[in-house]
Structures are given as structure tokens and as C-alpha cells.
Design an enzyme around this catalytic site. Structure first.
Site, mmCIF file in Angstrom:
data_model
loop_
_atom_site.group_PDB
_atom_site.id
_atom_site.type_symbol
_atom_site.label_atom_id
_atom_site.label_comp_id
_atom_site.label_asym_id
_atom_site.label_seq_id
_atom_site.Cartn_x
_atom_site.Cartn_y
_atom_site.Cartn_z
ATOM 1 N N LYS A 110 24.957 -5.637 -1.618
ATOM 2 C CA LYS A 110 26.415 -5.864 -1.604
ATOM 3 C C LYS A 110 27.053 -5.224 -0.375
ATOM 4 O O LYS A 110 28.277 -5.161 -0.278
ATOM 5 C CB LYS A 110 27.049 -5.256 -2.863
ATOM 6 C CG LYS A 110 26.534 -5.837 -4.169
ATOM 7 C CD LYS A 110 27.158 -5.095 -5.336
ATOM 8 C CE LYS A 110 26.504 -5.486 -6.657
ATOM 9 N NZ LYS A 110 26.912 -4.580 -7.740
ATOM 10 N N HIS A 144 4.913 6.163 11.691
ATOM 11 C CA HIS A 144 4.475 6.000 10.304
ATOM 12 C C HIS A 144 3.576 7.204 10.045
ATOM 13 O O HIS A 144 2.338 7.103 10.053
ATOM 14 C CB HIS A 144 3.708 4.679 10.156
ATOM 15 C CG HIS A 144 3.411 4.288 8.734
ATOM 16 N ND1 HIS A 144 3.569 5.155 7.666
ATOM 17 C CD2 HIS A 144 2.949 3.121 8.209
ATOM 18 C CE1 HIS A 144 3.214 4.528 6.551
ATOM 19 N NE2 HIS A 144 2.840 3.303 6.860
ATOM 20 N N ARG A 170 11.486 3.798 3.985
ATOM 21 C CA ARG A 170 10.964 2.859 4.996
ATOM 22 C C ARG A 170 12.148 2.014 5.444
ATOM 23 O O ARG A 170 12.901 1.493 4.613
ATOM 24 C CB ARG A 170 9.865 1.976 4.420
ATOM 25 C CG ARG A 170 9.526 0.826 5.363
ATOM 26 C CD ARG A 170 8.274 0.108 4.988
ATOM 27 N NE ARG A 170 7.105 0.914 5.284
ATOM 28 C CZ ARG A 170 5.854 0.432 5.262
ATOM 29 N NH1 ARG A 170 5.629 -0.820 4.950
ATOM 30 N NH2 ARG A 170 4.841 1.217 5.544
ATOM 31 N N ARG A 173 0.815 -1.224 0.000
ATOM 32 C CA ARG A 173 0.000 0.000 0.000
ATOM 33 C C ARG A 173 0.844 1.268 0.000
ATOM 34 O O ARG A 173 0.669 2.143 -0.843
ATOM 35 C CB ARG A 173 -0.885 0.019 1.251
ATOM 36 C CG ARG A 173 -2.305 -0.383 1.052
ATOM 37 C CD ARG A 173 -2.948 -0.588 2.409
ATOM 38 N NE ARG A 173 -2.230 -1.648 3.110
ATOM 39 C CZ ARG A 173 -2.515 -2.929 2.967
ATOM 40 N NH1 ARG A 173 -3.510 -3.290 2.217
ATOM 41 N NH2 ARG A 173 -1.823 -3.856 3.589
ATOM 42 N N THR A 174 1.742 1.388 0.974
ATOM 43 C CA THR A 174 2.464 2.655 1.161
ATOM 44 C C THR A 174 3.328 2.970 -0.044
ATOM 45 O O THR A 174 3.345 4.084 -0.552
ATOM 46 C CB THR A 174 3.316 2.582 2.442
ATOM 47 O OG1 THR A 174 2.484 2.182 3.531
ATOM 48 C CG2 THR A 174 3.935 3.919 2.760
#
Lengths: 189, 343
Positions: free
Chosen positions: B94, B144, B116, B66-67
Site C-alpha cells: 500500500k 550478501h 533482503r 534458501r536464505t
């Protein structure tokens, strides 16, 4: 800040604007109920509503009145300044193939009208768009002119004309501020 | 003759890192902007040119549907270009540090990084390293902010037409409060706006210590139900719960799951929210989630408007040199350890 037009003058000018629109040949030839008025928020919206009320009274037909917020279409939206909060667009009717009269309180550089035209065409393809303003002042930067205007004014380039219209403002008036603060655009202090 | 003064609110922050530090005026400014922008998604041409020429990077170190999609679409609706940065196919796999990744992206001329990260505080560290805007799309169990804002937007959209403001409302946040960044963002914002907030959950997931933030804590959902205007049901975050927080799923559902019988004991106007993804049958039943009191899909739609608003305000303010200069100075004075940031 100097008052250049008092409440009675402003009311008469708005009435005259409605007359100019009614007798314009292309608008007079429009089928009843097809004319749409769209005001640039915030004073242009009030002007459109007040002209709309007069047109309904004189023609006994409905006139759609909408309001557009041009914040997202301005050419200085990402300029070096804090961000203003948009008010939103209110267009609950279609403008495809309809005559539209766009309203603003003051026509100055023409940049707001350019932004408004870009915004309008995102809602459809009007038959034609005409521009109506209360004050047509000098200082144009874009090739834009008013089709209907209340008063023409020539003022010093750095001065600001502030229009107050009821019911958004307590009373109708037009002010000339010869030394405006360098505050956010369009804000009368 | 003097005309009355008019002072509109001006947004000055280049970043959105959380809701804890925002004033009520700033929270309402974002909600007002989102309300203005929601209409864009109803047009035949669902786009405005405000962020034309700007570049937004989605830098997601945790899974998201969703986000991530919502931020991408929001940036596109504002006419920005979007880069979706995938950790699994990037140099992060890496061993590249967060700061190196961010600085390389910045060197390409990006205007905003939407991040995020599993570590709380990662967006704050990033904001000290780069000149561009940083928007927190969820950091660990910390905040959030855009989810909190879309919850606020949905609450306001529902109750404002009934003449109610936030200070008239009682909101219950139910479930796994301890691990929830959504709960924290909601908590800060609702408290700033004057709402009455009750956190509800088992003691292991809803500790009494939360009461010091100006909210009530209850361990009985049934006691709270008749008094609330909004039920914000949180997902049980199995991936973040380290030890057994409750004896069984069945027991959690029995005491804290929202089903139709519990909904009948609420006010008839109660609004049910859930940030998604849902554990159907655990914290909420399908009948309630898909029922008339639920605004769960409305939340998703509103999330788009809220993210458009946040991008518009932050990227615009981010080009305001006086606002970004202090961050640049801090970046240049960071030690190597600070610059490396959380991973």
C-alpha cells in the site's frame, strides 16, 4: 594471585577422584564399558579426560569421554555484555540408559551445572547423572551438590578460584585470586 | 606465582551489514561459533535455548528460497520466535516506507530484522533507524554477508583438515562478478583472511577495476584452472543485467561454463562452490554440480550453522546497551528524508 594447590596436590586429588568414582556402589554395579564421563568445557573436559585415563588403566575397560559446551544453555547468555565465542560440544557416543559422571573444575553457584544438565538431556536419557568436581567451594545459588569432590574450600564471596590443568595449561595448579578483574565470566586473568 | 593470562575474543557488533568492515578476528569468530553450532543439527533434539524469548523478523523485499528458509530454521534452532514478513501481503504493497514498516515491527518488540532488499545500502539505512539488530540477507549488488560466510566456512571445513589456512589458498570467483553481492562479500572476506583471489569473467561482467581491491582479474577461465584450490561459480543474474553482457548463452557457456573437461584440468583436490540457484548447463554442468568435487549441498547445510552463529552473536550483542545506544542517538537525529530510507 595465590597458589593454593601445587601440581603434586592436583595430581593426587585427580587420582583420589577416580578412586571415589570406582568404589561408588551404583557405578561399581555398572556393566563394563557402560560408564560415560562428560566434562564441561574447558577445564571440566580436561578433568574428565584425565580421570578417564586413570579409570581405563585401573579397570582395563573402555570409558567414553565427551565434552559439552554450555554457552547456549547459560541463564546469562543474553546479559548486558559482549558475546563469548562457544567451543562446541563433542559427544560421539549415546548416553541413553547409561550412567554418566559430569565433571567441572569448580562448583560455585551451581549455575554452570544446571546449564550442563539441561544440555545433557538434549542428548538422551541417562540412567543417572553424578557430579564430580576438583574444587567444591561455597556460594551455592542453586540446589546442586557434588557427589565426588577433591577439596572443599571456603573463600571470600568476591574471590575467584582458578584451576589450571595440563595439557590445556602448562602445569597443574589451583590459584586463589582475592581481587579478580570484572572480566568475562570464568576467565582467569 | 602468577598464572598466565587468558583473553578470549569477544563479539561486540549488534548488526551484520557486510563483511567489508569486519576484521579477520571477527570473521574467524563467526566461523568458530558456526563450527560449534553445526553439531546442534546432528542431535535428536535439534535445538538450543540460547535465543529463547527473542523475536526475529524475516523482512524480504526480494524473492528467496534458501536464505529465507535458512534464516527461519536457524532462528528456530536457537529457540527464537520467527515472523515471516511477506511484502506482497503487507502494508508495503500500500506504499508504506521501509522506515515506517521497520519502526512498526520494532514497536512490537522484535530483537532482530533480517532484511533482503533490492537497493544497496538498505540494511545500513535501517540500522540507523531502529534499535534492534539488523542482519543483511542481501542488498542489491552490494553484499550478501551470510553467503560469503558460509562459503568461507565450507572452504575452511574442507582445507583445514589438510593443514591449510586461508593464506595458503587460491580462490577463483567466476562469472557475473559485476552484479554479484556474493562475489563482493567473498572478495572482502577472503582478502581480509589473506587468501589469493582471482576474479574471472568476460570484461562486461568482470571489469578490470576490481584489481584495485587487492585481487587479480582474468578474462580466461582456462588460464586460471590449473592454479586454483577453490572455484566459486556465480549465477548469471539475468534479472540484474540491463543490457547484453555477452553475445549468447552458448558463447558464455563455452568460455566460462564449468564442465567435466575443464574440471579435469584443475588440481584433483579442487573444491567447487555455487551459491545457488544454478543455471544448469550455463555456468555449471549437471555432471560437475552433482559430482564429487562439488560442495553445493554442503554449502546449504553450512549456511544454517553460519546463520545460527550470526543471530546468536548479533542479538546477544544487540542487548548490550552501550553498543546500541549510539544507533538510537543517530536514529533520533535523522532527517525525514534519511528516515524514509531506500525503497
Amino acid at each position: 594471585m595465590q597458589c593454593v594447590l601445587a601440581a603434586d596436590d592436583v595430581r593426587q586429588i585427580i587420582s583420589d577422584l577416580a578412586d571415589q568414582i570406582l568404589v561408588a556402589p551404583d557405578i561399581a554395579a555398572t556393566a563394563p564399558g557402560r560408564l560415560a564421563l562428560v566434562g564441561i568445557r574447558r577445564r571440566g573436559e580436561v578433568l574428565a579426560q584425565r580421570v578417564g585415563t586413570i579409570l581405563r588403566e585401573r579397570t582395563h575397560t573402555d570409558v567414553n569421554v565427551g565434552a559439552i559446551d554450555i554457552t547456549m544453555y547459560r541463564d546469562d547468555v543474553m546479559g548486558a555484555r559482549p558475546m563469548t565465542i562457544p567451543m562446541g560440544t563433542l559427544m560421539n557416543f549415546r548416553i541413553d540408559d547409561r550412567p554418566v559422571v559430569l565433571f567441572d573444575d569448580v562448583l560455585h553457584t551451581g549455575r554452570s551445572v544446571r546449564a550442563a544438565l539441561d544440555s545433557l538431556v538434549d542428548f538422551g536419557r541417562p540412567r543417572f547423572i553424578r557430579l564430580a568436581v576438583l574444587i567444591d567451594r561455597d556460594g551455592r545459588e542453586y540446589p546442586i551438590r557434588a557427589d565426588f569432590f577433591g577439596r572443599q574450600m571456603t573463600v571470600a564471596p568476591d574471590s575467584r578460584i582458578c584451576v589450571h590443568l595440563a595439557p590445556t595449561d602448562p602445569h597443574d595448579a589451583v590459584y586463589l585470586d582475592p581481587h579478580p578483574d570484572t572480566g568475562p565470566r570464568g576467565v582467569c586473568r | 606465582m602468577n598464572a598466565p593470562a587468558s583473553e578470549p575474543f569477544l563479539w561486540k557488533r549488534p548488526h551484520l551489514l557486510g563483511l567489508e568492515d569486519l576484521s579477520s578476528a571477527e570473521l574467524l569468530a563467526i566461523l568458530d561459533t558456526a563450527r560449534a553450532l553445526k553439531e546442534v543439527s546432528t542431535r535428536s533434539i535439534k535445538k538450543v535455548p540460547a535465543l529463547r524469548g527473542k523475536v526475529v523478523v524475516n523482512l524480504f523485499f526480494e524473492d528467496s528460497t534458501r536464505t529465507r528458509t535458512s534464516f527461519r530454521l536457524a532462528a528456530q534452532r536457537m529457540s527464537a520466535d520467527v515472523i515471516d514478513f511477506s511484502v506482497s501481503t503487507s502494508s508495503v504493497s500500500k506504499g508504506e516506507t521501509l522506515s515506517d514498516t521497520a519502526r512498526n515491527l520494532e514497536a512490537m518488540g522484535v530483537d532482530a530484522i533480517v532484511i533482503r532488499h533490492r537497493s544497496s545500502g538498505a540494511p545500513h539505512a535501517l540500522a540507523r533507524m531502529v534499535r534492534c539488530s539488523v542482519i543483511n540477507a542481501g542488498d542489491g549488488s552490494h553484499e550478501h554477508p551470510t553467503q560469503g560466510l558460509l562459503d568461507l566456512f565450507t572452504i575452511r571445513e574442507t582445507f583445514e583438515p589438510r593443514g591449510k589456512t586461508f593464506s595458503d589458498l587460491h580462490v577463483a570467483i567466476v562469472g557475473d562478478v559485476a552484479h554479484s553481492r556474493v562475489a563482493r562479500s567473498n572478495l572482502w572476506a577472503l582478502v581480509h583472511l589473506g587468501a589469493k583471489v582471482t576474479l574471472v569473467g568476460p570484461t562486461t561482467l568482470c571489469p578490470d577495476e576490481f584489481a584495485r581491491f587487492g585481487v587479480k582479474v582474468s578474462h580466461s577461465l582456462d588460464d586460471v584452472l590449473p592454479a586454483v584450490d577453490v572455484l566459486n561459480i556465480l549465477r548469471v543474474q539475468f534479472e540484474r543485467i540491463a543490457s547484453a553482457a555477452f553475445p549468447s548463452i552458448r558463447e558464455y557457456s563455452r568460455f566460462f561454463g564449468l564442465d567435466e573437461s575443464r574440471l579435469r584440468r584443475c588440481r584433483p583436490t579442487v573444491l567447487v562452490l555455487h551459491p545457488g540457484p544454478m543455471n544448469r548447463g550455463l555456468e555449471i554442468t549437471t555432471a560437475v554440480a552433482d559430482g564429487p568435487r562439488s560442495a553445493i549441498l554442503q554449502q546449504v547445510s553450512n549456511g544454517l550453522a553460519v546463520r545460527m552463529a550470526v543471530l546468536y552473536l548479533c542479538i546477544g550483542a544487540g542487548s548490550f546497551n552501550a553498543a546500541t545506544a549510539p544507533y538510537l542517538e543517530k536514529r533520533l537525529s535523522l532527517s525525514d528524508d534519511e528516515a524514509r530510507g531506500p525503497q
